[in-house]
Design an enzyme around this catalytic site. Structure first.
Site, PDB file in Angstrom:
ATOM      1  CG  ASP A  11      -2.197   0.983   1.068  1.00 44.55           C
ATOM      2  OD1 ASP A  11      -2.428   1.430  -0.159  1.00 44.55           O
ATOM      3  OD2 ASP A  11      -2.688   1.456   2.065  1.00 44.55           O
ATOM      4  N   GLY A  12       0.133   2.333  -0.463  1.00 44.98           N
ATOM      5  CA  GLY A  12       0.918   3.703  -0.530  1.00 44.98           C
ATOM      6  C   GLY A  12       1.662   4.096  -1.599  1.00 44.98           C
ATOM      7  CG  ASN A  13       1.992   1.391  -5.009  1.00 44.37           C
ATOM      8  OD1 ASN A  13       2.868   1.280  -4.054  1.00 44.37           O
ATOM      9  ND2 ASN A  13       1.288   0.659  -5.980  1.00 44.37           N
ATOM     10  CG  HIS A  28       0.139   2.118  -9.421  1.00 43.43           C
ATOM     11  ND1 HIS A  28      -0.217   1.822  -8.025  1.00 43.43           N
ATOM     12  CD2 HIS A  28      -1.137   2.827  -9.793  1.00 43.43           C
ATOM     13  CE1 HIS A  28      -1.457   2.402  -7.572  1.00 43.43           C
ATOM     14  NE2 HIS A  28      -1.887   3.002  -8.662  1.00 43.43           N
ATOM     15  CG  LEU A 122       9.305 -17.045  -3.499  1.00 40.96           C
ATOM     16  CD1 LEU A 122       9.399 -17.219  -1.850  1.00 40.96           C
ATOM     17  CD2 LEU A 122       9.803 -15.648  -3.879  1.00 40.96           C
ATOM     18  NE  ARG A 178      -3.169  -1.137   4.295  1.00 42.35           N
ATOM     19  CZ  ARG A 178      -4.445  -1.315   3.926  1.00 42.35           C
ATOM     20  NH1 ARG A 178      -5.087  -2.312   4.292  1.00 42.35           N
ATOM     21  NH2 ARG A 178      -4.894  -0.413   2.972  1.00 42.35           N
TER      22      ARG A 178
HETATM   23  C1  IPE Z   1      -5.697  -2.569  -0.416  1.00 44.30           C
HETATM   24  O1  IPE Z   1      -5.113  -1.358  -0.690  1.00 44.30           O
HETATM   25  C2  IPE Z   1      -5.279  -3.401  -1.939  1.00 44.30           C
HETATM   26  C3  IPE Z   1      -4.067  -3.391  -2.301  1.00 44.30           C
HETATM   27  C4  IPE Z   1      -2.962  -3.020  -1.701  1.00 44.30           C
HETATM   28  C5  IPE Z   1      -4.085  -4.288  -3.505  1.00 44.30           C
HETATM   29  P1  IPE Z   1      -6.332  -0.168  -0.792  1.00 44.30           P
HETATM   30  O2  IPE Z   1      -5.705   1.124  -0.973  1.00 44.30           O
HETATM   31  O3  IPE Z   1      -7.117  -0.613  -1.794  1.00 44.30           O
HETATM   32  O4  IPE Z   1      -7.064  -0.449   0.555  1.00 44.30           O
HETATM   33  P2  IPE Z   1      -8.003   0.785   1.235  1.00 44.30           P
HETATM   34  O5  IPE Z   1      -8.805   1.323   0.340  1.00 44.30           O
HETATM   35  O6  IPE Z   1      -7.069   1.880   1.838  1.00 44.30           O
HETATM   36  O7  IPE Z   1      -8.619   0.163   2.394  1.00 44.30           O
HETATM   37  C1  IPE Z   2      -1.253   0.441  -3.446  1.00 44.08           C
HETATM   38  O1  IPE Z   2      -1.170   1.649  -3.692  1.00 44.08           O
HETATM   39  C2  IPE Z   2      -1.594  -0.226  -4.886  1.00 44.08           C
HETATM   40  C3  IPE Z   2      -2.865  -0.904  -5.132  1.00 44.08           C
HETATM   41  C4  IPE Z   2      -3.963  -0.670  -4.164  1.00 44.08           C
HETATM   42  C5  IPE Z   2      -3.056  -1.397  -6.256  1.00 44.08           C
HETATM   43  P1  IPE Z   2      -2.323   2.701  -3.548  1.00 44.08           P
HETATM   44  O2  IPE Z   2      -2.683   2.912  -4.948  1.00 44.08           O
HETATM   45  O3  IPE Z   2      -3.617   2.151  -2.709  1.00 44.08           O
HETATM   46  O4  IPE Z   2      -1.912   4.004  -2.898  1.00 44.08           O
HETATM   47  P2  IPE Z   2      -2.529   4.924  -1.848  1.00 44.08           P
HETATM   48  O5  IPE Z   2      -2.958   3.970  -0.582  1.00 44.08           O
HETATM   49  O6  IPE Z   2      -3.640   5.685  -2.325  1.00 44.08           O
HETATM   50  O7  IPE Z   2      -1.177   5.761  -1.163  1.00 44.08           O
HETATM   51 MG    MG Z   3      -4.112   2.371  -0.696  1.00 46.89          MG
END
Ligand code: IPE
Ligand code: IPE
Ligand code: MG
Length: 242
Positions: A11-13, A28, A122, A178
């Site tokens: 998460d956090g891209n 991404h 793996l 996470r």
């Molecule tokens: C969860 O992240 C899904 C993935 C990392 C692929 P999200 O960014 O979609 O989740 P929420 O919306 O913060 O719960």
């Molecule tokens: C995770 O990063 C990647 C996917 C859910 C596909 P996000 O796109 O959710 O990045 P944030 O959470 O908005 O920073």
């Molecule tokens: Mg996210």
């Protein structure tokens, strides 16, 4: 130590990209480098199964342009990483729905699954169009069908049978990571994480590297897993080692 199953909610891209003054999709793109680094490092860190949450079934709610970029990246990953994954003995499989994945990305993904089928170092599981609640519902439907057809008694709809259908024989994760600070599961592996250790990293996924994974695993090794039992006494632990 060997044979750990680690699951990661990458998460956090978007936030990472925004902090650099870049559009979300660039996060991404950068996240793919983190995947490569973590996959390379995993076997040496004692990880035998790595489950990465790449796209949730709720992520379809995102703008079509972002969704399109994500599947374009998936296709590119499957094609570009193939040789290295094969050389490193990585077996790639996908979990989640396949019927909504864009055709070109699905072709590349299934080709990668075939090409890496012999990998033993793996097991890399990519969760794509994945919803844990949907996976549990599907398993329940499978057993319900057997009951309706008279092949299974309701009393035989056991936790073990459900577990087998949901996990397909893959052991539950030992550690769930996470990234990027949120502390929620977002419909990931809800059944499987019953006794999984949880680790929340403040680092955004595009900045996450092997040293962050090593740090998470070091933290994991300091924990005591009890599985509902009482903690082992020192003497019992020594007996277990002998
Ligand atoms: C969860 O992240 C899904 C993935 C990392 C692929 P999200 O960014 O979609 O989740 P929420 O919306 O913060 O719960
Ligand atoms: C995770 O990063 C990647 C996917 C859910 C596909 P996000 O796109 O959710 O990045 P944030 O959470 O908005 O920073
Ligand atoms: Mg996210």
């Amino acid at each position: 130590m060997s044979g750990l199953h680690v699951a990661i909610i990458m998460d956090g891209n978007g936030r990472w990209a925004k902090a650099q003054g870049l559009p979300r999709w660039r996060g991404h793109v950068a996240g793919v480098d983190s995947v490569r680094d973590v996959v390379r490092a995993a076997p040496d860190l004692g990880v035998r199964v790595l489950t990465l949450y790449a796209f949730s079934s709720d992520n379809w709610k995102r703008p079509p342009m972002e969704v399109g970029r994500l599947f374009w990246l998936l296709r590119r990953y499957c094609i570009r990483e193939r040789d290295e994954l094969v050389a490193n003995g990585v077996r790639v499989t996908a979990i989640g729905r396949r019927d909504r994945i864009p055709a070109a990305a699905l072709r590349a993904l299934e080709q990668l699954e075939r090409d890496t089928a012999e990998g033993t170092k793996l097991h890399l599981r990519l969760a794509i169009d994945y919803s844990s609640r949907a996976a549990i519902a599907e398993a329940v439907r499978t057993l319900a069908r057997q009951v309706a057809e008279g092949r299974l008694a309701p009393a035989e709809m056991t936790e073990q049978k459900l577990n087998h259908l949901i996990t397909r024989g893959v052991a539950q994760p030992d550690l769930l990571i996470r990234t990027a600070g949120e502390r929620r599961l977002s419909d990931f592996l809800l059944w499987e994480v019953a006794y999984t250790e949880l680790y929340f990293s403040p680092t955004a996924w595009p900045a996450f590297r092997r040293e962050h994974l090593a740090e998470a695993l070091a933290d994991f090794r300091r924990r005591e897993r009890r599985f509902g039992a009482v903690p082992a006494t020192r003497e019992e632990r020594q007996v277990a080692v002998v």
